[in-house]
Design an enzyme around this catalytic site. Structure first.
Site, PDB file in Angstrom:
ATOM      1  N   GLY A  56       0.473  -1.344   0.016  1.00  0.00           N
ATOM      2  CA  GLY A  56       0.285   0.449  -0.226  1.00  0.00           C
ATOM      3  C   GLY A  56       1.112   1.211  -0.252  1.00  0.00           C
ATOM      4  O   GLY A  56       2.190   1.245   0.718  1.00  0.00           O
ATOM      5  N   ALA A  57       0.494   1.876  -0.896  1.00  0.00           N
ATOM      6  CA  ALA A  57       1.451   2.975  -1.386  1.00  0.00           C
ATOM      7  C   ALA A  57       1.756   3.976  -0.626  1.00  0.00           C
ATOM      8  O   ALA A  57       3.217   4.167   0.283  1.00  0.00           O
ATOM      9  CB  ALA A  57       0.799   4.002  -2.106  1.00  0.00           C
ATOM     10  N   ASP A 227      -2.088   4.779  -6.137  1.00  0.00           N
ATOM     11  CA  ASP A 227      -0.112   4.172  -6.093  1.00  0.00           C
ATOM     12  C   ASP A 227       0.918   5.489  -6.549  1.00  0.00           C
ATOM     13  O   ASP A 227       1.799   5.803  -5.818  1.00  0.00           O
ATOM     14  CB  ASP A 227       0.277   2.893  -6.396  1.00  0.00           C
ATOM     15  CG  ASP A 227      -0.083   2.031  -5.880  1.00  0.00           C
ATOM     16  OD1 ASP A 227      -1.434   1.222  -6.229  1.00  0.00           O
ATOM     17  OD2 ASP A 227       0.795   1.072  -4.699  1.00  0.00           O
ATOM     18  N   ASN A 237      -3.138   2.345 -10.038  1.00  0.00           N
ATOM     19  CA  ASN A 237      -3.749   2.108  -8.964  1.00  0.00           C
ATOM     20  C   ASN A 237      -3.780   0.428  -9.508  1.00  0.00           C
ATOM     21  O   ASN A 237      -3.439  -0.647 -10.321  1.00  0.00           O
ATOM     22  CB  ASN A 237      -5.519   2.000  -8.170  1.00  0.00           C
ATOM     23  CG  ASN A 237      -4.913   1.836  -7.140  1.00  0.00           C
ATOM     24  OD1 ASN A 237      -4.055   2.200  -6.356  1.00  0.00           O
ATOM     25  ND2 ASN A 237      -6.434   1.342  -6.636  1.00  0.00           N
ATOM     26  N   LYS A 238      -4.108  -0.978  -8.279  1.00  0.00           N
ATOM     27  CA  LYS A 238      -4.157  -2.367  -8.386  1.00  0.00           C
ATOM     28  C   LYS A 238      -4.801  -2.348  -9.930  1.00  0.00           C
ATOM     29  O   LYS A 238      -5.868  -2.171 -10.000  1.00  0.00           O
ATOM     30  CB  LYS A 238      -4.772  -2.703  -7.393  1.00  0.00           C
ATOM     31  CG  LYS A 238      -4.539  -4.427  -7.296  1.00  0.00           C
ATOM     32  CD  LYS A 238      -3.461  -5.051  -7.165  1.00  0.00           C
ATOM     33  CE  LYS A 238      -2.342  -4.575  -6.131  1.00  0.00           C
ATOM     34  NZ  LYS A 238      -0.791  -5.061  -6.602  1.00  0.00           N
TER      35      LYS A 238
HETATM   36  O1  MRU Z   1       0.303  -4.084  -4.326  1.00  0.00           O
HETATM   37  P1  MRU Z   1       0.736  -3.770  -3.251  1.00  0.00           P
HETATM   38  O2  MRU Z   1      -1.294  -4.448  -2.473  1.00  0.00           O
HETATM   39  O3  MRU Z   1       1.265  -2.543  -2.266  1.00  0.00           O
HETATM   40  O4  MRU Z   1      -0.841  -1.932  -3.996  1.00  0.00           O
HETATM   41  C1  MRU Z   1      -2.076  -2.128  -3.264  1.00  0.00           C
HETATM   42  C2  MRU Z   1      -2.547  -0.707  -3.707  1.00  0.00           C
HETATM   43  O5  MRU Z   1      -3.056  -0.800  -5.261  1.00  0.00           O
HETATM   44  C3  MRU Z   1      -3.308   0.022  -3.096  1.00  0.00           C
HETATM   45  O6  MRU Z   1      -5.146   0.441  -3.910  1.00  0.00           O
HETATM   46  C4  MRU Z   1      -3.286   1.539  -3.484  1.00  0.00           C
HETATM   47  O7  MRU Z   1      -1.297   1.492  -3.189  1.00  0.00           O
HETATM   48  C5  MRU Z   1      -3.355   2.971  -2.400  1.00  0.00           C
HETATM   49  S1  MRU Z   1      -3.140   3.017  -1.031  1.00  0.00           S
HETATM   50  C6  MRU Z   1      -3.010   3.750   0.092  1.00  0.00           C
END
Ligand code: MRU
Length: 332
Positions: A56-57, A227, A237-238
């Site tokens: 999570g960023a 992200d 984003n994911k």
């Molecule tokens: O691969 P990850 O679990 O780090 O990806 C996280 C995401 O895509 C979240 O939606 C993003 O970081 C926002 S977190 C507040």
């Protein structure tokens, strides 16, 4: 976030510094067990980001800040440590923002641990503001959809996409959240559902492929995290976020992105400048450690997609809610 540990309810964060040690919740073990990992080794802290014990960023940024504090304490060369920590994952802009903030603080002679604590507090404060600005979007009785995990685990306390939900709940509104499972690593099913359960927020996990079905049937709002957000509002984003944004536009459902300033990369003019992480194909081919795909088949595993900014209704930030074409106003 309040969690039950060893029979008592404790208020803990995704990551924190205690007695000279970095401590973090090992998110790979949730929801089955709540395990805390500790380290004083900045290289190990970087590995914990790379291996997604923390993800999570904004949470990646916070752990990167502590990794830099540990590096400074151990007498490591700061430029070398910064390059190493930045190599942990490529997409989340918070990682780069946090390391650069720490290099500036250390160069200015600040105490590294205090600077990392201050970094974490600042980001958590921004997420609380995101909650305040985003909560009015959630009306009583609404159905809301989110993707991946953009909650307290992904930040510090409030989350980004989940912050408005926490505030709306505290203000007494009732609403229902569709949580897409988020193949292949299941952050929605394993992490967001766990957080919503702790908060007592009504929700259901849906297969990623069921988004259209529910967006066509009464969802009033989609909120995701990000992200990295480019200057024109394109954002990474994911994987699966782009699908939801296209579907939300098709069904006329407002689509909001919640993120602090540390996720905005104003040096990236548009989404084409955002580096996208591609992870091991085993994450797609296997589930619970067992290969389910036929031998000989391969998989593609882009961890993020880039959603065009014009599909976004608004960016919920610590400075208020901005339309994609108004992002330059954020910097003033
Ligand atoms: O691969 P990850 O679990 O780090 O990806 C996280 C995401 O895509 C979240 O939606 C993003 O970081 C926002 S977190 C507040």
């Amino acid at each position: 976030m309040k969690v039950e540990m060893h029979g008592a309810v404790r208020d803990i964060r995704a990551a924190w510094f205690e007695d000279g040690e970095l401590k973090l919740i090992d998110q790979r073990r949730l929801p089955h067990s709540l395990e805390i990992v500790s380290t004083t080794d900045w290289r190990l802290a970087t590995t914990l980001i790379r291996d997604m014990a923390v993800r999570g960023a904004p949470a990646i940024g916070i752990v990167a800040a502590y990794a830099m504090a540990l590096a400074a304490r151990s007498g490591a060369d700061i430029a070398e440590a910064a390059a190493f920590v930045k190599g942990a994952r490529p997409t989340a802009y918070d990682l780069f923002y946090a390391v650069d903030s720490m290099v500036a603080a250390i160069s200015a002679g600040e105490d590294p641990a205090a600077a990392a604590d201050a970094y974490a507090e600042t980001i958590i404060g921004k997420c609380s503001q995101i909650g305040r600005f985003g909560a009015p979007l959630i009306k009583d009785g609404m159905k809301v959809m989110t993707h991946c995990n953009a909650g307290a685990l992904a930040t510090g306390d409030w989350g980004t996409a989940l912050a408005p939900m926490r505030v709306a709940k505290n203000e007494g509104r009732r609403f229902f959240v569709y949580v897409s499972e988020t193949r292949p690593r299941l952050q929605g099913m394993q992490l967001t559902a766990w957080e919503l359960l702790q908060e007592g927020i009504d929700h259901a996990i849906i297969p990623d492929g069921a988004s259209a079905r529910y967006l066509a049937d009464g969802v009033g709002l989609v909120i995701t995290g990000a992200d990295r957000i480019a200057a024109n509002g394109d954002f990474a984003n994911k994987i699966g976020t782009f699908d939801k944004a296209v579907l939300a536009r098709h069904f006329g459902v407002p689509f909001y992105v919640a993120a602090p300033i540390s996720t905005f990369d104003f040096n990236a003019p548009d989404g084409r400048a955002i580096p996208i992480e591609h992870r091991a194909e085993e994450e797609v081919l296997c589930m619970a450690g067992m290969r389910l795909a036929p031998e000989g088949s391969h998989a593609l595993n882009p961890s993020f997609d880039v959603t065009p900014g014009d599909l976004v209704t608004g960016f919920i930030t610590e400075k208020g809610v901005f339309a994609p074409h108004d992002l330059d106003k954020m910097q003033s």
